[in-house]
Design a protein around this motif. Structure first.
Motif, PDB file in Angstrom:
ATOM      1  N   SER A   3      46.822  22.270  31.520  1.00  0.00           N
ATOM      2  CA  SER A   3      46.617  23.589  30.941  1.00  0.00           C
ATOM      3  C   SER A   3      45.652  24.409  31.780  1.00  0.00           C
ATOM      4  N   THR A   4      44.587  23.784  32.318  1.00  0.00           N
ATOM      5  CA  THR A   4      43.658  24.532  33.149  1.00  0.00           C
ATOM      6  C   THR A   4      44.301  24.954  34.454  1.00  0.00           C
ATOM      7  N   HIS A   7      46.477  27.844  33.765  1.00  0.00           N
ATOM      8  CA  HIS A   7      45.666  29.036  33.532  1.00  0.00           C
ATOM      9  C   HIS A   7      45.254  29.662  34.855  1.00  0.00           C
ATOM     10  N   ALA A   8      44.800  28.831  35.789  1.00  0.00           N
ATOM     11  CA  ALA A   8      44.403  29.351  37.099  1.00  0.00           C
ATOM     12  C   ALA A   8      45.580  29.986  37.818  1.00  0.00           C
ATOM     13  N   ARG A  10      48.131  31.460  36.488  1.00  0.00           N
ATOM     14  CA  ARG A  10      48.442  32.754  35.886  1.00  0.00           C
ATOM     15  C   ARG A  10      47.550  33.849  36.476  1.00  0.00           C
ATOM     16  N   ALA A  29      38.737  26.250  37.425  1.00  0.00           N
ATOM     17  CA  ALA A  29      39.469  25.862  36.222  1.00  0.00           C
ATOM     18  C   ALA A  29      39.644  24.352  36.121  1.00  0.00           C
ATOM     19  N   ARG A  33      35.999  22.994  35.290  1.00  0.00           N
ATOM     20  CA  ARG A  33      36.438  23.134  33.900  1.00  0.00           C
ATOM     21  C   ARG A  33      35.718  24.291  33.193  1.00  0.00           C
ATOM     22  N   HIS A  36      38.197  29.505  29.924  1.00  0.00           N
ATOM     23  CA  HIS A  36      39.304  30.393  30.303  1.00  0.00           C
ATOM     24  C   HIS A  36      38.825  31.821  30.501  1.00  0.00           C
ATOM     25  N   ARG A  37      37.971  32.290  29.593  1.00  0.00           N
ATOM     26  CA  ARG A  37      37.495  33.671  29.696  1.00  0.00           C
ATOM     27  C   ARG A  37      36.695  33.882  30.978  1.00  0.00           C
ATOM     28  N   CYS A  39      37.078  32.239  33.826  1.00  0.00           N
ATOM     29  CA  CYS A  39      38.039  32.291  34.933  1.00  0.00           C
ATOM     30  C   CYS A  39      38.775  33.626  34.978  1.00  0.00           C
ATOM     31  N   GLU A  40      39.100  34.176  33.813  1.00  0.00           N
ATOM     32  CA  GLU A  40      39.777  35.467  33.773  1.00  0.00           C
ATOM     33  C   GLU A  40      38.882  36.562  34.341  1.00  0.00           C
TER      34      GLU A  40
END
Length: 322
Positions: A3-4, A7-8, A10, A29, A33, A36-37, A39-40
């Motif tokens: 999932s991480t 996320h990266a 994306r 990510a 770890r 998410h916010r 990394c965004e």
């Protein structure tokens, strides 16, 4: 882990970032770890940097400190707040730290660059007479008895909202007329409680048994018998102010600010106010000296005979010109 990584990916695909920046986001990510916010935010900030580098014909992996200062100045001219620019710089520092770790570069050009400081707005406070008017109202039901006790305690002790909600019954010392408060960072302080707040607390503690049992430690509970939520406190204070026709929206931090401003205005003891508020740095408390000066300036302008004459002369000259 999947999932991480997704996320990266994306973030990368959305911004078409240069390959080193993509690797950095995967590292944040997957290996670090990071949330998410986070990394965004880093992805968006690095994308802005990448776009700026393209417009300047610069390599984002080989920026100089002067180039970064130029970039930061552009953000400030565009109206970005100091906090936003600080986040940009944090992303860039972390990115260059990653590049150093990978042996791609040897220096971090963002290390000595500081964002512009935001000018802190002065907190709003309530007039002493208006505060007294709100606190001298008669509660109409047991929940309003609780609400009045909460307001009296905030204004008497200068409590933060989180400190009020976290109070347990053993924190109250009726014999010593004080309360033990656990503030930011778990730092505890003992704060005196005024007579009016003690009376309001006693009235609430008599009504509290209607909502919960003796095994509940929280001083203030909801109608369901559990520790009251912050949002409930905010909503109840706003309701109290609306029903009593307050001049401004009533909320916990307004009462805390009013406590500090009124106490400093009366005593002039900045250190004491710092201790009561639980500020670790007196610079945080000094904002109330500006509020106090504003009040003194208003009193001076309205009461001092020389100030009145100066204003009168301005009025007269304006009339003559007209």
């Amino acid at each position: 882990m999947a999932s991480t990584d997704a996320h990266a990916e994306r973030i990368e695909s959305a911004g078409a970032l240069p390959e080193p920046m993509q690797r950095f986001l995967r590292y944040m990510a997957s290996e670090k770890r990071s949330a998410h916010r986070t990394c965004e935010h880093y992805g968006r900030d690095l994308q802005k940097l990448s776009q700026w580098c393209q417009s300047q014909g610069s390599d984002p992996v080989a920026l100089s400190q002067s180039q970064l200062r130029h970039y930061v100045a552009g953000l400030a001219r565009a109206g970005r707040s100091g906090r936003t620019i600080a986040r940009h710089l944090s992303a860039i520092r972390r990115f260059y730290g990653f590049l150093i770790r990978e042996g791609i570069v040897f220096d971090n050009p963002a290390l000595d660059i500081r964002p512009p400081r935001d000018q802190r707005p002065l907190p709003s406070v309530m007039d002493v007479d208006q505060m007294h008017h709100l606190l001298e109202q008669t509660p109409e039901d047991p929940l309003e008895v609780r609400d009045l006790a909460m307001m009296e305690l905030i204004y008497s002790c200068g409590l933060r909202l989180a400190e009020l909600v976290a109070l347990d019954q053993p924190d109250l010392d009726r014999d010593d007329a004080s309360v033990r408060v656990t503030g930011k960072g778990g730092k505890a302080r003992i704060v005196p409680v005024g007579r009016a707040a003690l009376v309001a607390l006693d009235r609430w503690l008599e009504q509290r048994a209607l909502f919960t049992g003796a095994d509940e430690r929280a001083v203030f509970v909801s109608r369901h018998g559990r520790r009251i939520h912050r949002r409930t406190v905010q909503a109840r204070l706003r309701r109290w102010g609306q029903l009593r026709q307050a001049d401004q929206g009533l909320h916990p931090h307004l009462m805390r600010h009013s406590f500090a401003s009124h106490l400093l205005e009366s005593s002039g003891d900045l250190r004491a106010v710092q201790e009561l508020l639980g500020h670790s740095d007196i610079a945080t408390t000094q904002i109330y000296t500006h509020l106090d000066f504003q009040h003194l300036a208003q009193v001076y302008d309205s009461a001092h005979p020389r100030a009145r004459r100066r204003k009168d002369r301005k009025t007269e000259s304006g009339t003559e010109q007209g």
